[in-house]
Design a protein around this motif. Structure first.
Motif, PDB file in Angstrom:
ATOM      1  N   LEU A  44       1.736   1.763  -3.517  1.00  0.00           N
ATOM      2  CA  LEU A  44       0.556   2.231  -4.242  1.00  0.00           C
ATOM      3  C   LEU A  44       0.291   3.711  -3.961  1.00  0.00           C
ATOM      4  O   LEU A  44      -0.088   4.466  -4.869  1.00  0.00           O
ATOM      5  CB  LEU A  44      -0.662   1.393  -3.849  1.00  0.00           C
ATOM      6  CG  LEU A  44      -1.980   1.708  -4.570  1.00  0.00           C
ATOM      7  CD1 LEU A  44      -1.851   1.446  -6.068  1.00  0.00           C
ATOM      8  CD2 LEU A  44      -3.119   0.885  -3.972  1.00  0.00           C
ATOM      9  N   ASP A  65      -3.787   8.794 -10.273  1.00  0.00           N
ATOM     10  CA  ASP A  65      -4.810   7.757 -10.101  1.00  0.00           C
ATOM     11  C   ASP A  65      -5.349   7.809  -8.670  1.00  0.00           C
ATOM     12  O   ASP A  65      -5.099   6.936  -7.843  1.00  0.00           O
ATOM     13  CB  ASP A  65      -4.221   6.374 -10.399  1.00  0.00           C
ATOM     14  CG  ASP A  65      -3.898   6.185 -11.862  1.00  0.00           C
ATOM     15  OD1 ASP A  65      -4.549   6.833 -12.696  1.00  0.00           O
ATOM     16  OD2 ASP A  65      -2.979   5.402 -12.170  1.00  0.00           O
ATOM     17  N   TYR A  66      -6.107   8.852  -8.388  1.00  0.00           N
ATOM     18  CA  TYR A  66      -6.499   9.135  -7.009  1.00  0.00           C
ATOM     19  C   TYR A  66      -7.536   8.171  -6.454  1.00  0.00           C
ATOM     20  O   TYR A  66      -7.714   8.095  -5.236  1.00  0.00           O
ATOM     21  CB  TYR A  66      -7.020  10.566  -6.910  1.00  0.00           C
ATOM     22  CG  TYR A  66      -6.025  11.608  -7.357  1.00  0.00           C
ATOM     23  CD1 TYR A  66      -4.667  11.490  -7.046  1.00  0.00           C
ATOM     24  CD2 TYR A  66      -6.436  12.711  -8.107  1.00  0.00           C
ATOM     25  CE1 TYR A  66      -3.749  12.443  -7.462  1.00  0.00           C
ATOM     26  CE2 TYR A  66      -5.522  13.676  -8.523  1.00  0.00           C
ATOM     27  CZ  TYR A  66      -4.182  13.524  -8.202  1.00  0.00           C
ATOM     28  OH  TYR A  66      -3.288  14.472  -8.615  1.00  0.00           O
ATOM     29  N   GLN A  67      -8.217   7.421  -7.310  1.00  0.00           N
ATOM     30  CA  GLN A  67      -9.201   6.469  -6.796  1.00  0.00           C
ATOM     31  C   GLN A  67      -8.539   5.350  -5.998  1.00  0.00           C
ATOM     32  O   GLN A  67      -9.204   4.620  -5.271  1.00  0.00           O
ATOM     33  CB  GLN A  67     -10.010   5.879  -7.963  1.00  0.00           C
ATOM     34  CG  GLN A  67     -10.803   6.910  -8.755  1.00  0.00           C
ATOM     35  CD  GLN A  67     -11.766   7.714  -7.892  1.00  0.00           C
ATOM     36  OE1 GLN A  67     -12.360   7.192  -6.951  1.00  0.00           O
ATOM     37  NE2 GLN A  67     -11.918   8.998  -8.213  1.00  0.00           N
ATOM     38  N   ASN A  68      -7.213   5.217  -6.148  1.00  0.00           N
ATOM     39  CA  ASN A  68      -6.483   4.203  -5.379  1.00  0.00           C
ATOM     40  C   ASN A  68      -6.175   4.645  -3.957  1.00  0.00           C
ATOM     41  O   ASN A  68      -5.748   3.835  -3.139  1.00  0.00           O
ATOM     42  CB  ASN A  68      -5.140   3.895  -6.060  1.00  0.00           C
ATOM     43  CG  ASN A  68      -5.302   3.209  -7.397  1.00  0.00           C
ATOM     44  OD1 ASN A  68      -6.239   2.461  -7.603  1.00  0.00           O
ATOM     45  ND2 ASN A  68      -4.362   3.462  -8.304  1.00  0.00           N
ATOM     46  N   SER A  72       0.318   6.419  -6.948  1.00  0.00           N
ATOM     47  CA  SER A  72      -1.005   6.999  -7.217  1.00  0.00           C
ATOM     48  C   SER A  72      -0.969   8.522  -7.141  1.00  0.00           C
ATOM     49  O   SER A  72      -1.569   9.212  -7.971  1.00  0.00           O
ATOM     50  CB  SER A  72      -2.035   6.441  -6.241  1.00  0.00           C
ATOM     51  OG  SER A  72      -2.179   5.047  -6.407  1.00  0.00           O
ATOM     52  N   TYR A  74     -10.845  11.453  -1.020  1.00  0.00           N
ATOM     53  CA  TYR A  74     -10.162  10.288  -1.582  1.00  0.00           C
ATOM     54  C   TYR A  74      -9.558   9.418  -0.489  1.00  0.00           C
ATOM     55  O   TYR A  74      -9.529   8.188  -0.603  1.00  0.00           O
ATOM     56  CB  TYR A  74      -9.008  10.733  -2.495  1.00  0.00           C
ATOM     57  CG  TYR A  74      -9.413  11.312  -3.821  1.00  0.00           C
ATOM     58  CD1 TYR A  74     -10.195  10.584  -4.726  1.00  0.00           C
ATOM     59  CD2 TYR A  74      -8.984  12.576  -4.195  1.00  0.00           C
ATOM     60  CE1 TYR A  74     -10.541  11.110  -5.958  1.00  0.00           C
ATOM     61  CE2 TYR A  74      -9.323  13.116  -5.431  1.00  0.00           C
ATOM     62  CZ  TYR A  74     -10.108  12.382  -6.309  1.00  0.00           C
ATOM     63  OH  TYR A  74     -10.441  12.908  -7.528  1.00  0.00           O
ATOM     64  N   ARG A 107      -7.701   5.608  -1.207  1.00  0.00           N
ATOM     65  CA  ARG A 107      -8.331   5.070   0.007  1.00  0.00           C
ATOM     66  C   ARG A 107      -7.707   3.732   0.388  1.00  0.00           C
ATOM     67  O   ARG A 107      -7.394   3.502   1.569  1.00  0.00           O
ATOM     68  CB  ARG A 107      -9.836   4.929  -0.192  1.00  0.00           C
ATOM     69  CG  ARG A 107     -10.544   4.414   1.061  1.00  0.00           C
ATOM     70  CD  ARG A 107     -12.041   4.595   1.004  1.00  0.00           C
ATOM     71  NE  ARG A 107     -12.668   4.188   2.244  1.00  0.00           N
ATOM     72  CZ  ARG A 107     -13.944   4.408   2.563  1.00  0.00           C
ATOM     73  NH1 ARG A 107     -14.726   5.067   1.700  1.00  0.00           N
ATOM     74  NH2 ARG A 107     -14.436   4.009   3.708  1.00  0.00           N
ATOM     75  N   ALA A 108      -7.505   2.869  -0.597  1.00  0.00           N
ATOM     76  CA  ALA A 108      -6.848   1.594  -0.307  1.00  0.00           C
ATOM     77  C   ALA A 108      -5.386   1.804   0.062  1.00  0.00           C
ATOM     78  O   ALA A 108      -4.845   1.131   0.944  1.00  0.00           O
ATOM     79  CB  ALA A 108      -6.959   0.661  -1.512  1.00  0.00           C
ATOM     80  N   ALA A 109      -4.740   2.774  -0.603  1.00  0.00           N
ATOM     81  CA  ALA A 109      -3.308   2.992  -0.401  1.00  0.00           C
ATOM     82  C   ALA A 109      -2.970   3.478   1.001  1.00  0.00           C
ATOM     83  O   ALA A 109      -1.878   3.211   1.503  1.00  0.00           O
ATOM     84  CB  ALA A 109      -2.781   3.987  -1.427  1.00  0.00           C
ATOM     85  N   ARG A 128       0.814  -1.211   0.000  1.00  0.00           N
ATOM     86  CA  ARG A 128       0.000   0.000   0.000  1.00  0.00           C
ATOM     87  C   ARG A 128       0.855   1.271   0.000  1.00  0.00           C
ATOM     88  O   ARG A 128       0.457   2.279  -0.586  1.00  0.00           O
ATOM     89  CB  ARG A 128      -0.969  -0.032   1.186  1.00  0.00           C
ATOM     90  CG  ARG A 128      -2.155  -0.941   0.878  1.00  0.00           C
ATOM     91  CD  ARG A 128      -2.832  -1.506   2.102  1.00  0.00           C
ATOM     92  NE  ARG A 128      -3.963  -2.344   1.695  1.00  0.00           N
ATOM     93  CZ  ARG A 128      -3.827  -3.590   1.256  1.00  0.00           C
ATOM     94  NH1 ARG A 128      -2.625  -4.152   1.152  1.00  0.00           N
ATOM     95  NH2 ARG A 128      -4.902  -4.293   0.895  1.00  0.00           N
TER      96      ARG A 128
END
Length: 297
Positions: A196, A205-208, A200, A242, A210-212, A193
């Motif tokens: 990532l 690629d900001y949609q990543n 990101s 985000y 939250r997971a990152a 993460r």
């Protein structure tokens, strides 16, 4: 006289414990010049040590000693906009500002990498010191006093919503609650993460994100120390952020928000009032891709 402008920083970014940090548009200012005595003052109401225990003075003296230069006294004027013990790099700002000022006073015998090595050594880790000095998003590790780092410029289409509480949380206390050992699974969880997160933010690629920013090394242990933090996490996501994470060791909670989300600030402030989050305030900040700035008068 040397004038130094030092940005606030936000470290860890959730998964990047002690390795990731970014620079923000909130600044401390220093004016430093040699003198025949020690004279320390502040332009604001923030209480600072006005003796040899002052962190800026200690840092300047440290670098003069390292370089074998005599230092008889200093005149230091501080403007402290970065709140103390809130996870926004206030101590790093003093250290980086002191090192840069000292280097200028001595005629710049040290290069940027050398200054970064000293800053990280004095701090114990480079995640705040590196972005304060370099700006942008910095991935850094320290080994045998040398800092290996990569700076990435972050696009200006993001806002960083700093939810700052009215109470302090000392880094020493926040570190005590972290376990000394972690499982292999949790180590892999964070490594993936953190990588990532860096890619990101750089790629857009900001949609990543939250997971990152998910983490298993420190946040779950520090959250109970910060009253209201989990509610601010939940609220930030509900209003379209985000990502949300503890800034540094806390207690500030940072949310990453698209600049097109015009109503986030208004909604978040209304939520703070409606939920009687007494003492919490919101500062909307941007990325600072420049880092420390110096002017000679």
């Amino acid at each position: 006289m040397v004038k130094v402008k030092i940005p606030a920083t936000s470290a860890n970014l959730g998964s990047g414990f002690d390795a990731l940090g970014l620079s923000l548009t909130l600044y401390n200012y220093l004016e430093v010049e040699e003198s025949d005595r020690l004279d320390i003052s502040s332009t604001d109401a923030v209480e600072i040590p006005k003796n040899e225990q002052n962190l800026v003075y200690k840092t300047v003296k440290y670098l003069f000693d390292v370089c074998g230069r005599p230092l008889h006294g200093l005149r230091i004027v501080q403007t402290n906009n970065i709140p103390l013990a809130r996870g926004l790099g206030s101590s790093s700002a003093c250290i980086v500002g002191g090192l840069v000022a000292a280097n200028q006073l001595m005629g710049c015998p040290l290069n940027e990498d050398e200054l970064l090595g000293f800053a990280a050594t004095l701090e114990g880790h480079p995640d705040n010191a590196a972005p304060a000095l370099l700006g942008g998003l910095v991935t850094a590790v320290i080994e045998d006093g040398k800092v290996y780092h990569v700076k990435q410029t972050v696009k200006d289409d993001l806002m960083f919503a700093a939810f700052i509480p009215g109470f302090e949380l000392k880094t020493s206390k926040a570190r005590k609650v972290i376990p000394l050992e972690v499982s292999h699974r949790d180590a892999v969880f964070n490594l993936s993460r953190a990588a990532l997160m860096s890619v990101s933010l750089y790629s857009g690629d900001y949609q990543n994100l939250r997971a990152a920013c998910e983490d298993r090394l420190h946040q779950q242990y520090r959250l109970p120390l910060i009253r209201g933090a989990q509610q601010i996490f939940d609220m930030s996501y509900r209003f379209g952020a985000y990502a949300a994470f503890i800034s540094g060791a806390g207690p500030t909670v940072m949310a990453i928000v698209d600049t097109a989300l015009f109503d986030f600030e208004g909604k978040a402030n209304a939520w703070l009032r409606e939920n009687e989050m007494t003492g919490w305030s919101l500062r909307m900040l941007s990325i600072d891709n420049r880092g420390v700035a110096v002017k000679l008068d």
